[in-house]
Design an enzyme around this catalytic site. Structure first.
Site: not given
Ligand code: DGY
Length: 312
Positions: A230, A259, A277
């Site tokens: 993240r 984002e 992402h």
């Molecule tokens: C998640 O599933 O958490 C990934 O980052 C895809 O968005």
């Protein structure tokens, strides 16, 4: 019929399957969310959402009969886990459905950064190649790879990295049975040991800015930082400074603090390779994620073991 609140819809065919089996209330289609929750919330026993939605204590209070939450993503940084735990609400997520694609993307970004792919691509498309050949790069195979976050995705990265002859070190509080490589309890020590670092950590307050100026300095001017966890895990101001001043070699980033409008000062740096992402953005992974989110709900309400339950 059991009542389900759908915060983010699944793919149409799976949403249809959900709606055939349960009474589904579509919060995403409500004009007045507050009134909708007031009217429907009391009877809701199941919730389907992705982990980026804000499912906090106040939201959960509108669902007093909630027993089960199906998170249709791997990450669940928007969800108040402490409150779920306090209320005894169980949760499933979909990490196994995307671990391979996310691990592939981590390797893709590391390899692209190591071989300078974005600038080399520009070297060809701009015509600069005719003026002279491209500078030599460093090999991808071999060397030491640090992995911060040795859950399912971190371990999938490690399996791939072993195939490239890399020595693995990972950050974890306790040994991970079956995980390859050496465990480090300290992130800066891991970064100092490693040539490159791949971050697979979840978001949230506990991991915020864990990849600090100190960690970047430990990785050093030849080091590469890859983040598929993240954006909040990395101190982006420190990252911009380290990359600009040559104290960190390069970065490969799938996730960003802001984002979908990442900091232009970061993404326009020549030594940054970006992905929007989209590590799980394949037909295969997204299909499997939606399927698992649905199967988790079906299993819970049928009284069967879940395909993937998160231990809260
Ligand atoms: C998640 O599933 O958490 C990934 O980052 C895809 O968005």
């Amino acid at each position: 019929m059991t009542e389900i609140l759908s915060v983010t819809p699944l793919r149409p065919e799976l949403q249809a399957e959900l709606e055939a089996r349960f009474t589904v209330h579509r919060l995403d289609q409500a004009e007045d969310r507050d009134a909708f929750l007031g009217a429907k919330g009391a009877a809701v026993r199941g919730l389907v959402t992705d982990g980026g939605q804000k499912i906090d204590e106040a939201f959960l209070a509108r669902l007093p009969a909630l027993e089960f939450l199906s998170c249709a993503s791997a990450g669940y940084d928007g969800i108040d886990i402490a409150e779920l735990k306090r209320r005894g609400i169980r949760m499933g997520n979909v990490s196994p459905a995307l671990e391979d694609d996310v691990a592939d993307t981590a390797i893709l970004l590391l390899m692209a950064a190591r071989r300078d792919l974005p600038r080399a691509h520009h070297h060809v498309t701009s015509g600069a190649w005719a003026e002279g050949s491209y500078p030599l790069q460093h090999s991808f195979t071999g060397g030491r790879l640090g992995i911060a976050g040795m859950g399912r995705i971190g371990q999938a990265v490690a399996r791939r990295a072993e195939g490239f002859g890399k020595e693995i070190g990972y950050l974890a509080r306790s040994d991970k049975p079956g995980a390859p490589g050496r465990r480090f309890a300290d992130l800066a020590e891991l970064a100092a040991w490693a040539d490159d670092l791949i971050v697979c950590l979840p978001g949230g307050e506990e991991t915020r800015h864990m990849i600090s100026a100190e960690v970047m300095a430990a990785l050093g001017p030849e080091g590469i930082l890859v983040n598929v966890g993240r954006g909040s895990v990395v101190d982006e101001a420190a990252l911009i400074a380290a990359l600009t001043e040559g104290r960190l070699g390069a970065a490969g980033l799938d996730v960003f603090a802001n984002e979908p409008k990442p900091d232009p000062a970061l993404v326009t740096l020549p030594n940054v390779t970006c992905y929007p992402h989209h590590a799980s953005g394949t037909v295969e992974a997204r299909g499997a994620m939606a399927r698992m989110a649905l199967d988790n709900v079906l299993a819970y309400f049928d009284g069967r073991p879940l395909p993937h339950e998160v231990t809260l």
